[in-house]
Write a protein that holds these residues in place. Structure first.
Motif, short mmCIF file in Angstrom:
data_model
loop_
_atom_site.label_atom_id
_atom_site.label_comp_id
_atom_site.label_asym_id
_atom_site.label_seq_id
_atom_site.Cartn_x
_atom_site.Cartn_y
_atom_site.Cartn_z
N THR A 179 -3.79 3.02 -5.70
CA THR A 179 -3.13 1.97 -4.61
C THR A 179 -3.36 2.87 -3.49
O THR A 179 -2.31 3.56 -3.43
CB THR A 179 -2.88 0.58 -4.31
N PRO A 228 -4.32 -7.23 1.19
CA PRO A 228 -5.76 -5.85 0.92
C PRO A 228 -5.95 -4.59 0.76
O PRO A 228 -4.19 -4.04 1.89
CB PRO A 228 -6.59 -6.54 2.13
N VAL A 229 -5.67 -3.72 -0.51
CA VAL A 229 -5.68 -2.36 -0.99
C VAL A 229 -6.60 -1.68 -0.52
O VAL A 229 -8.13 -2.13 -1.12
CB VAL A 229 -4.95 -2.57 -1.76
N ASP A 230 -6.59 -0.33 -0.69
CA ASP A 230 -7.63 0.66 -0.53
C ASP A 230 -7.79 1.19 -2.38
O ASP A 230 -6.80 1.46 -2.13
CB ASP A 230 -7.65 1.77 0.20
N TRP A 231 -8.47 0.94 -3.22
CA TRP A 231 -7.61 1.44 -4.37
C TRP A 231 -8.57 2.39 -5.18
O TRP A 231 -10.14 1.82 -5.04
CB TRP A 231 -7.48 0.06 -4.86
N CYS A 252 -3.48 -6.45 -10.22
CA CYS A 252 -3.18 -4.79 -9.46
C CYS A 252 -1.73 -4.60 -9.63
O CYS A 252 -1.01 -5.37 -9.37
CB CYS A 252 -3.62 -5.25 -8.19
N SER A 283 -11.24 -5.01 1.60
CA SER A 283 -9.88 -4.64 0.37
C SER A 283 -11.71 -3.78 0.21
O SER A 283 -13.01 -3.76 0.63
CB SER A 283 -10.26 -4.47 -1.06
N ARG A 322 -7.19 -6.21 -4.66
CA ARG A 322 -8.55 -5.53 -5.19
C ARG A 322 -10.00 -6.64 -4.48
O ARG A 322 -10.86 -5.96 -4.48
CB ARG A 322 -8.37 -4.84 -6.13
N GLY A 340 -0.69 -7.04 -4.39
CA GLY A 340 -2.13 -6.40 -3.93
C GLY A 340 -3.32 -6.80 -4.12
O GLY A 340 -3.66 -7.45 -5.46
#
Length: 482
Positions: A120, A224-227, A181, A149, A144, A142
């Protein structure tokens, strides 16, 4: 399923108070098992990010799950290099076991964890914990699967993740979007009340904690996450999925039987002083009406089937009484659990006895309707009898709901504690007329050279909550004109 040692109803949400100097506001736990390769770069990157962007004191705790390689030595070396890093050793495996042990012993008011691979993006860490610091939310996760995201992973893991969350929505009515997550946070006061109810010690720990928190009415914030998927992950997908499905069945059964004391996790209505007099948010009338209508529709169908069966070998009055008696018992039990949310066996006999009184009123309405029909015609058709009974049951249903809500299943929570004694009125004092304000008042010019930043006089007037004020490197930069 555990039902012990929950400390009781949670207080109202409030902004975290000022902490003593040196006490961390955030404790980030990294559970590891045989991660001698990834542990050092992970901790150094996380430490650098927190030192650069996080405005409060923090701690990084390495939770070693009985590693058999050199992970303990790597963790000890990192703890010696950086004072904000500590290590915690467990002799048994299990991510849930590690999080329970570290979170239960931590003195930080906000507790978080993330996977060692740092899949993450760390820019989501401050948005994750900010609602917990402010008192807005109880947990934060978080996601995904949020629309904004950005996720990079293979189709196999994508399918498994989405299928698992669909199972949670269909079986446990979960409304959070992403249970697995590895990027979550919780307030310490919530963890102290919630963790004793969580039984799992492995990968299902996250899901069980979120489901129980949501069912108890706690507020879950989603970020929202960048994963980016770690292709070298050591997680055994099939075994983990099997254990998760067993956990879903266990938690679902516990929720269905009402064996969990989730009422101990309730929050007051708000943190405004005017809201402290509100003991709890009233039960939703709309939700109760929907539940009562569903139960009533099924009960009516069940009643008509019973009446038709009994009518074959007995008269209309006897058939009506028998059918109404059996369906009333089932109706009371269903409304007790589904409509009014009464769990456990306590008071069940009393509720059924009161339900039979309500049944007697319904019997009088329907029997009177049949008697009126028999008086009007000597040989009514079976369809006419059913139509009259349906109309009479509709009237009885409205009366039944009102009696159930006001008499059989009232909200008695306000009777559990005696009302607080009212404070005596403050006697009014007469201070005489207010002094007149001078027409013009001159002030001596203020000498700004008398004090410098950091002087004792300045520290004397500094508010105690300043210990939690954000401190940025640019605050002392002479180029930062503010």
């Amino acid at each position: 399923m555990r039902t012990d040692s929950s400390p009781g109803t949670l207080p109202a949400r409030e902004h975290l108070p000022a902490a003593p100097a040196g006490t961390p506001v955030l404790d980030v736990v990294i559970p590891v098992y045989n991660e001698e390769k990834d542990l050092q770069p992970c901790v150094r990157r996380l430490h650098e990010h927190l030192a650069r962007t996080f405005p409060y004191a923090f701690r990084i705790t390495i939770a070693d799950n009985a590693s058999t390689d050199t992970t303990p030595q790597v963790a000890a070396r990192l703890a010696a290099e950086r004072p904000e890093v500590t290590t915690f050793r467990l002799e048994q495996k299990g991510r849930g076991r590690a999080l329970r042990a570290v979170w239960s012993a931590s003195d930080a008011p906000v507790l978080a964890y993330m996977d060692v691979d740092l899949s993450t993006d760390l820019n989501a860490l401050l948005p994750l914990v900010a609602p917990l610091i402010s008192g807005h939310s109880d947990l934060a996760i978080g996601s995904r699967l949020a629309r904004s995201s950005r996720v990079v992973r293979g189709p196999k893991r994508e399918f498994i993740s989405r299928a698992y969350n669909l199972i949670l929505r269909g079986s446990l009515q979960a409304r959070f979007s992403d249970a697995q997550c590895g990027f979550k946070a919780i307030r310490r006061d919530v963890a102290q009340a919630l963790l004793p109810l969580v039984e799992d010690t492995g990968w299902f720990f996250d899901t069980e904690m979120l489901v129980l928190a949501e069912r108890a009415g706690l507020r879950i914030h989603e970020v929202p996450v960048d994963w980016v998927d770690d292709p070298d992950s050591t997680v055994h997908i099939v075994r983990t999925a099997t254990d998760d499905l067993k956990g879903v069945w266990r938690v679902g059964r516990a929720l269905a039987t009402g064996s969990l004391p989730l009422d101990r996790l309730t929050r007051p209505f708000g943190d405004d002083p005017r809201d402290r007099e509100i003991q709890d948010v009233p039960k939703g009338l709309a939700r109760q009406l929907v539940g009562f209508c569903v139960v009533g529709g099924l009960s009516t169908l069940f009643y008509l089937l019973l009446y038709s069966g009994f009518r074959v070998f007995t008269g209309s009055q006897v058939a009506n009484a028998l059918a109404l008696l059996v369906s009333a018992i089932a109706n009371t039990a269903a409304n007790r659990r589904l409509t009014f949310g009464v769990r456990g066996r306590g008071g069940a006999v009393r509720h059924q006895a009161q339900g039979l009184v309500v049944f007697g009123i319904g019997l009088a309405l329907t029997s009177g309707s049949l008697a009126a029909l028999d008086a009007a015609t000597s040989d009514p058709a079976h369809s006419t009898e059913l139509a009259v009974l349906i109309a009479a049951n509709l009237a009885a249903t409205v009366l039944r709901f009102l009696l159930f809500r006001a008499w059989v299943f009232p909200d008695r929570r306000d009777e559990q504690e005696p009302p607080a004694a009212e404070a005596p009125p403050v006697p009014r004092q007469d201070f005489g007329p207010l002094p007149q304000r001078p027409a013009e008042r001159r002030y001596a010019p203020y000498d700004t050279t008398r004090f410098r930043a950091g002087d004792a006089a300045d520290r004397t007037w500094r508010d105690a909550t300043a210990q939690l004020q954000p401190i940025r490197p640019t605050d002392t930069d002479p180029r930062n004109a503010r």
